[in-house]
Scaffold this motif. Structure first.
Motif, PDB file in Angstrom:
ATOM      1  N   THR A  60       0.820  -1.211   0.000  1.00 35.93           N
ATOM      2  CA  THR A  60       0.000   0.000   0.000  1.00 35.93           C
ATOM      3  C   THR A  60       0.855   1.262   0.000  1.00 35.93           C
ATOM      4  N   ASN A  61       1.935   1.241   0.772  1.00 39.94           N
ATOM      5  CA  ASN A  61       2.776   2.427   0.914  1.00 39.94           C
ATOM      6  C   ASN A  61       3.921   2.483  -0.097  1.00 39.94           C
ATOM      7  N   GLN A  64      -7.111   0.043   3.755  1.00 40.51           N
ATOM      8  CA  GLN A  64      -8.476   0.250   3.258  1.00 40.51           C
ATOM      9  C   GLN A  64      -9.263  -1.050   3.113  1.00 40.51           C
ATOM     10  N   TRP A  76       2.047   7.755   6.408  1.00 41.84           N
ATOM     11  CA  TRP A  76       1.672   6.382   6.044  1.00 41.84           C
ATOM     12  C   TRP A  76       0.204   6.283   5.679  1.00 41.84           C
ATOM     13  N   GLU A  77      -0.083   5.480   4.678  1.00 40.56           N
ATOM     14  CA  GLU A  77      -1.460   5.224   4.255  1.00 40.56           C
ATOM     15  C   GLU A  77      -2.100   4.171   5.162  1.00 40.56           C
TER      16      GLU A  77
END
Length: 160
Positions: free
Chosen positions: A64-65, A99, A95-96
């Motif tokens: 994701t990151n 989800q 940081w994401e």
């Protein structure tokens, strides 16, 4: 004699992966509770997740990151050390959060006890099973996730 894995499973940035034999990677006792706390803060795992079972959460965080071209997912100790190194390199970054949109796979084959020859070639533990599993991969959540995963695992023809 020290226990060491001779297999390394690597996830690539596009979501495919591979397994290769490597020089021995010594097993080390690691306290992964701080890693668990960090990952749970961004919803990649539950706050009470077992610290020794964080591989899917670490892989999803890395993916994701977008933390590089490749990430070691096996052996576990190498995965923890790899992600810690990346976190230090990218210190201060935003940081994401997770989800809930990814599925991580580290296929294994077998489950039988490895022979002495297999332990010498692949190391103790799951080395042989991981090697025969063909490599990790990441899929995005979709209506076709199950069929896509079964296809990648070789259980479903593309024609169906």
């Amino acid at each position: 004699e020290a226990r060491a894995s001779k297999i390394r499973a690597t996830l690539k940035a596009e979501g495919t992966g591979y397994v290769k034999t490597t020089g021995p990677v010594l097993y080390k006792q690691l306290d992964s509770s701080s890693m668990r706390d960090f990952l749970s803060h961004f919803s990649y795992c539950a706050p009470d997740a077992r610290p020794d079972l964080l591989c899917p959460a670490m892989a999803k965080f890395w993916f994701t990151n977008k933390l590089g071209d490749a990430f070691t997912v096996y052996p576990y100790q190498a995965a923890v050390l790899d992600l810690k190194r990346m976190l230090i390199e990218h210190h201060g970054r935003q940081w994401e959060p997770y989800q809930q949109n990814l599925a991580f796979f580290l296929p294994t084959k077998g489950g039988r006890r490895p022979s002495k020859e297999a332990r010498e070639n692949y190391g103790p533990g799951f080395g042989l099973s991981v090697h025969e599993g063909g490599g990790p991969f990441m899929l995005n959540d979709s209506d076709n996730l199950v069929s896509e995963a079964l296809q990648k695992l070789g259980f479903l023809d593309q024609d169906l």
